[in-house]
Design a protein around this motif. Structure first.
Motif, PDB file in Angstrom:
ATOM      1  N   UNK A  28       0.889  -1.193   0.113  1.00  0.00           N
ATOM      2  CA  UNK A  28      -0.073   0.096   0.003  1.00  0.00           C
ATOM      3  C   UNK A  28       0.992   1.278   0.035  1.00  0.00           C
ATOM      4  N   UNK A  29       2.124   1.541   0.683  1.00  0.00           N
ATOM      5  CA  UNK A  29       2.830   2.312   0.893  1.00  0.00           C
ATOM      6  C   UNK A  29       3.520   2.620  -0.451  1.00  0.00           C
ATOM      7  N   UNK A  30       3.749   1.545  -1.365  1.00  0.00           N
ATOM      8  CA  UNK A  30       4.435   1.891  -2.769  1.00  0.00           C
ATOM      9  C   UNK A  30       3.463   2.175  -3.872  1.00  0.00           C
ATOM     10  N   UNK A  31       2.180   2.064  -3.528  1.00  0.00           N
ATOM     11  CA  UNK A  31       1.104   2.205  -4.619  1.00  0.00           C
ATOM     12  C   UNK A  31       1.025   3.795  -5.144  1.00  0.00           C
ATOM     13  N   UNK A  32       0.567   4.182  -6.431  1.00  0.00           N
ATOM     14  CA  UNK A  32       0.528   5.348  -6.812  1.00  0.00           C
ATOM     15  C   UNK A  32      -0.638   6.138  -5.808  1.00  0.00           C
TER      16      UNK A  32
END
Length: 131
Positions: A28-32
């Motif tokens: 979730x932290x890496x998502x756009x």
């Protein structure tokens, strides 16, 4: 169809990067920023949706400690994998290479190539957020 994001140097050890990526909730932290939904389904599976795109369910398929993490589509309808290759550069620095591999007909490949490429680049850029 094969897509590779630019390699990303991260100020973390290969073990720290690996441990972050095998913990599914961390994606979730890496998502756009245009994410509409992110839901952890179990310890190896999550679902997400980006604006204007269908929901995608990804499952942790393979993990090679401190070297590689492979996620794959939970559905066989659109088979693909998302692979993170991790290479230690020093004690506190690693290089992460993201690649996407999928089998799609020519029409589908044409439609998804641009959004998938943007998505992969965003994931790569956001590797700086690994804590």
């Amino acid at each position: 169809m094969h897509i590779e994001a630019n390699k990303k140097v991260v100020q973390k050890s290969d073990k720290e990067v690996f441990d972050f990526l095998v913990d599914i909730k961390n994606f979730e932290i890496l998502m756009p920023e245009n994410i509409d939904k992110f839901e952890v389904l179990d310890e190896n599976t999550f679902r997400f949706a980006l604006s204007g795109m269908p929901e995608i369910v990804l499952r942790l398929k393979e993990k090679f400690p401190n070297e590689k993490v492979v996620l794959g589509a939970a559905s066989d309808k659109l088979p693909f994998t998302l692979t993170a290759d991790i290479k230690a550069l020093s004690e506190n620095e690693s290089e992460v290479s993201l690649s996407f591999e999928g089998e799609f007909n020519a029409m589908m490949a044409m439609m998804i190539k641009s959004p998938i490429t943007k998505f992969m680049e965003t994931l790569s850029t956001n590797m700086d957020k690994i804590s």
